[in-house]
Design an enzyme around this catalytic site. Structure first.
Site, mmCIF file in Angstrom:
data_model
loop_
_atom_site.group_PDB
_atom_site.id
_atom_site.type_symbol
_atom_site.label_atom_id
_atom_site.label_comp_id
_atom_site.label_asym_id
_atom_site.label_seq_id
_atom_site.Cartn_x
_atom_site.Cartn_y
_atom_site.Cartn_z
ATOM 1 N N ARG A 103 0.840 -1.198 0.000
ATOM 2 C CA ARG A 103 0.000 0.000 0.000
ATOM 3 C C ARG A 103 0.867 1.237 0.000
ATOM 4 O O ARG A 103 1.760 1.385 0.837
ATOM 5 C CB ARG A 103 -0.920 0.000 1.228
ATOM 6 N N THR A 107 -0.966 7.631 -1.171
ATOM 7 C CA THR A 107 -2.246 7.508 -1.874
ATOM 8 C C THR A 107 -3.161 6.466 -1.247
ATOM 9 O O THR A 107 -4.358 6.435 -1.527
ATOM 10 C CB THR A 107 -2.014 7.128 -3.336
ATOM 11 N N ASP A 202 0.396 -1.899 13.678
ATOM 12 C CA ASP A 202 0.786 -2.494 12.400
ATOM 13 C C ASP A 202 0.997 -3.988 12.600
ATOM 14 O O ASP A 202 1.932 -4.412 13.285
ATOM 15 C CB ASP A 202 2.062 -1.834 11.886
ATOM 16 N N ASP A 205 4.492 -5.408 11.598
ATOM 17 C CA ASP A 205 5.556 -5.044 12.531
ATOM 18 C C ASP A 205 5.436 -5.810 13.834
ATOM 19 O O ASP A 205 6.443 -6.221 14.427
ATOM 20 C CB ASP A 205 5.522 -3.537 12.817
#
Length: 211
Positions: A103, A107, A202, A205
């Site tokens: 991703r 954007t 995340d 992570d």
């Protein structure tokens, strides 16, 4: 598109531990693995089976077995890898393909950078593994990728989902009865960076560390 939010005490218990910022990576991986197996149990409720004769120690009977072609499990790299063991534990005979998607943090659009999938998925049931349904862009791109190759039924298994992402997926597949999202919870919203709130951070992570 169908949405299934799994309301079960064990699902909620494990998800709470995953959310905790103090949960270390090894524990996070174990909990994610256990949670995926619980979600997969519900996600495979409509897996395709056929009658199969079997002889027990007492008498012949008829049971069922998975139809051919067998289902294919597709983790979205990299975070989806943390869900793979929990899924194949429930579907050990399923084939496994890989789809690499990233991703753009500016954007928020997803692009495909790698795939290890058959070109022809005609007649296949596919199970997509992606921990976070946030903006929905990655999941929409992944499902379209599979449908374009002939998949007849796609179920996405996500640990968490945001309302915004669900609406994006629903808009993309509103008329497609064979696209399903299975998740442990739908959270409040997305923040300005596209993270689920309250979420769990995340997922990649927390599974593998920051690289």
């Amino acid at each position: 598109m169908r949405l299934s939010v799994i309301d079960h005490p064990l699902v909620a218990h494990k998800l709470t531990a995953l959310r905790d910022a103090s949960t270390d990576s090894p524990t996070f991986r174990r909990l994610a693995d256990e949670l995926v197996t619980l979600l997969a149990y519900e996600a495979t409720r409509d897996v395709s089976v056929e009658p199969h004769p079997v002889t027990t120690p007492v008498a012949p009977t008829t049971g069922v077995r998975l139809t051919s072609p067998k289902p294919i499990v597709v983790p979205i790299l990299r975070a989806g890898l943390g869900m793979l063991d929990g899924m194949v534990r429930l579907l050990p005979t399923a084939e496994v393909g890989f789809l690499g998607m990233i991703r753009d943090e500016t954007t928020l659009q997803a692009t495909t950078y790698a795939n290890r999938l058959p070109d022809d998925l005609s007649g296949r049931q596919c199970y997509v593994l992606d921990p976070m349904l946030a903006t929905g862009g990655t999941l929409v791109a992944a499902v379209n990728y599979l449908l374009d190759r002939g998949a007849v039924d796609v179920t996405a298994i996500c640990l968490l989902a945001a309302p915004e992402g669900i609406e994006v997926v629903r808009a993309a597949f509103d008329q497609h009865a064979h696209v399903t999202v299975v998740t442990a919870a739908v959270d409040e919203r997305l923040d300005e960076q596209g993270y689920i709130v309250p979420g769990l951070g995340d997922a990649g992570d927390r599974l593998y560390g920051v690289v």
